[in-house]
Enzyme design. Sequence first.
Site, PDB file in Angstrom:
ATOM      1  CG  HIS A  23      -2.010   1.020   1.167  1.00 32.43           C
ATOM      2  ND1 HIS A  23      -3.356   0.698   1.275  1.00 32.43           N
ATOM      3  CD2 HIS A  23      -1.981   2.364   1.015  1.00 32.43           C
ATOM      4  CE1 HIS A  23      -4.082   1.791   1.182  1.00 32.43           C
ATOM      5  NE2 HIS A  23      -3.259   2.827   1.036  1.00 32.43           N
ATOM      6  CG  HIS A  25      -1.539   6.300  -2.473  1.00 34.84           C
ATOM      7  ND1 HIS A  25      -2.694   6.190  -3.222  1.00 34.84           N
ATOM      8  CD2 HIS A  25      -1.836   5.811  -1.242  1.00 34.84           C
ATOM      9  CE1 HIS A  25      -3.652   5.656  -2.468  1.00 34.84           C
ATOM     10  NE2 HIS A  25      -3.150   5.421  -1.262  1.00 34.84           N
ATOM     11  CG  ASP A  27      -0.754  10.527  -6.066  1.00 34.77           C
ATOM     12  OD1 ASP A  27      -0.645   9.537  -5.310  1.00 34.77           O
ATOM     13  OD2 ASP A  27      -1.857  11.036  -6.341  1.00 34.77           O
ATOM     14  N   GLY A 185      -9.722   7.720  -2.091  1.00 36.51           N
ATOM     15  CA  GLY A 185     -10.388   9.002  -1.890  1.00 36.51           C
ATOM     16  C   GLY A 185     -11.146   8.985  -0.573  1.00 36.51           C
ATOM     17  CG  HIS A 212      -7.978   3.357  -0.011  1.00 34.65           C
ATOM     18  ND1 HIS A 212      -7.440   2.909  -1.191  1.00 34.65           N
ATOM     19  CD2 HIS A 212      -7.003   4.079   0.608  1.00 34.65           C
ATOM     20  CE1 HIS A 212      -6.192   3.351  -1.295  1.00 34.65           C
ATOM     21  NE2 HIS A 212      -5.897   4.057  -0.212  1.00 34.65           N
ATOM     22  CD  GLU A 215      -7.192   6.297   5.258  1.00 40.33           C
ATOM     23  OE1 GLU A 215      -6.143   6.941   5.383  1.00 40.33           O
ATOM     24  OE2 GLU A 215      -7.765   6.136   4.158  1.00 40.33           O
ATOM     25  CG  ASP A 304      -1.439   5.812   2.968  1.00 39.44           C
ATOM     26  OD1 ASP A 304      -1.784   5.540   1.804  1.00 39.44           O
ATOM     27  OD2 ASP A 304      -2.185   6.404   3.765  1.00 39.44           O
TER      28      ASP A 304
END
Length: 382
Positions: A23, A25, A27, A185, A212, A215, A304
């Site tokens: 996991h 990202h 970006d 998101g 996701h 969370e 993350d």
Amino acid sequence: MTSETSNLPTPDQIRRSPKVLLHDHLDGGLRPGTIIELARDAGYESLPETDADKLGVWFREAADSGSLPRYLETFAHTCAVMQTKEALFRVAAECAEDLAEDGVVYAEIRYAPEQHLEAGLTLEEVVEAVNDGFREGERRAKAAGHRIRVGALLTAMRHAARALEIAELANRYRDNGVVGFDIAGAEAGSPPTRHLDAFEYLKRENNHFTIHAGEAFGLPSIWQALQWCGADRLGHGVKIIDDIEVAEDGTVKLGRLASYVRDKRIPLEMCPTSNLQTAAAASYAEHPIGLLRKLHFRLTVNTDNRLMSGTSMSGEFEHLVDTFGYTLDDMQWFTVNAMKSAFIPFDERLAMINEVIKPGYAELKSEWLFQQTASTSGSVSA
């Protein structure tokens, strides 16, 4: 050094240990210096800082707000500089390099192709640029003496309406660098059930996906991800703790959903530092990972967003070692869990476990035992 702390792996041993990341990202892991250079090339003038060190601090402080929506706002800057083939290639290559240098041997990196179309790229061009970047990063890592394999997860944004399109894209590239699908998101107001057509499509195609869930939103998000959508893994999933009761005498009782998650060995993609930033956990000591580890849930450790959290896989494990006293055996347990839960074929997962992960930890444990023996012998001699 006390006898208690001497039993724990050192930061150097943690860094050298083989690690698996599920996991992360794309970006959310850029180098600050790269952001500044790409912004200059793109004519992007909205960066809050133009010094690499100061920019890195700004991202971490902005992400420390305790709010997931505010946390997500930081991605406006990184996505803004990832709008060309060259930029995507560079970011992906550097991602693989950075992870390999940190001891990561296998990684699944996720990104949303729909967020990189502002300069006219097609979805296919985005995927191919990122894939090419990952392959280049793997080559650079090998040349530097590191081993890493990177697979891509294509992400659809849960507040948008392109999930089926992105799922179809992931399926087209499933034998060419893409290993699965994800939605991401803000959870509140955008349940995964909005995208049932995408998940039904992926299941018909026998493809893999994670969601996701759990969370920033509670048990209903997890339940929907599993029972309505059929997720293979849960991104974060920390709110499963809400279905576990701990009595004053320490007796633990699992609710039906928590029992289901544990019984079915559904992997939880835990991201401790990120969870602190978004207020999903109050501290490392209070993070659900401690109790869930004792209860033998299928846990994995993840980063993350390395930029926003100022973290790395080694950094995450250092926090867990310091907080819970985890040993190399615990680290191997988390790492094997992650490799078992990866979206590549079973025989390839098994080869990574038996040929890379277990031998790597065996070597570290042998080194640790030698150090302990030498330390004990020295104490006796003294």
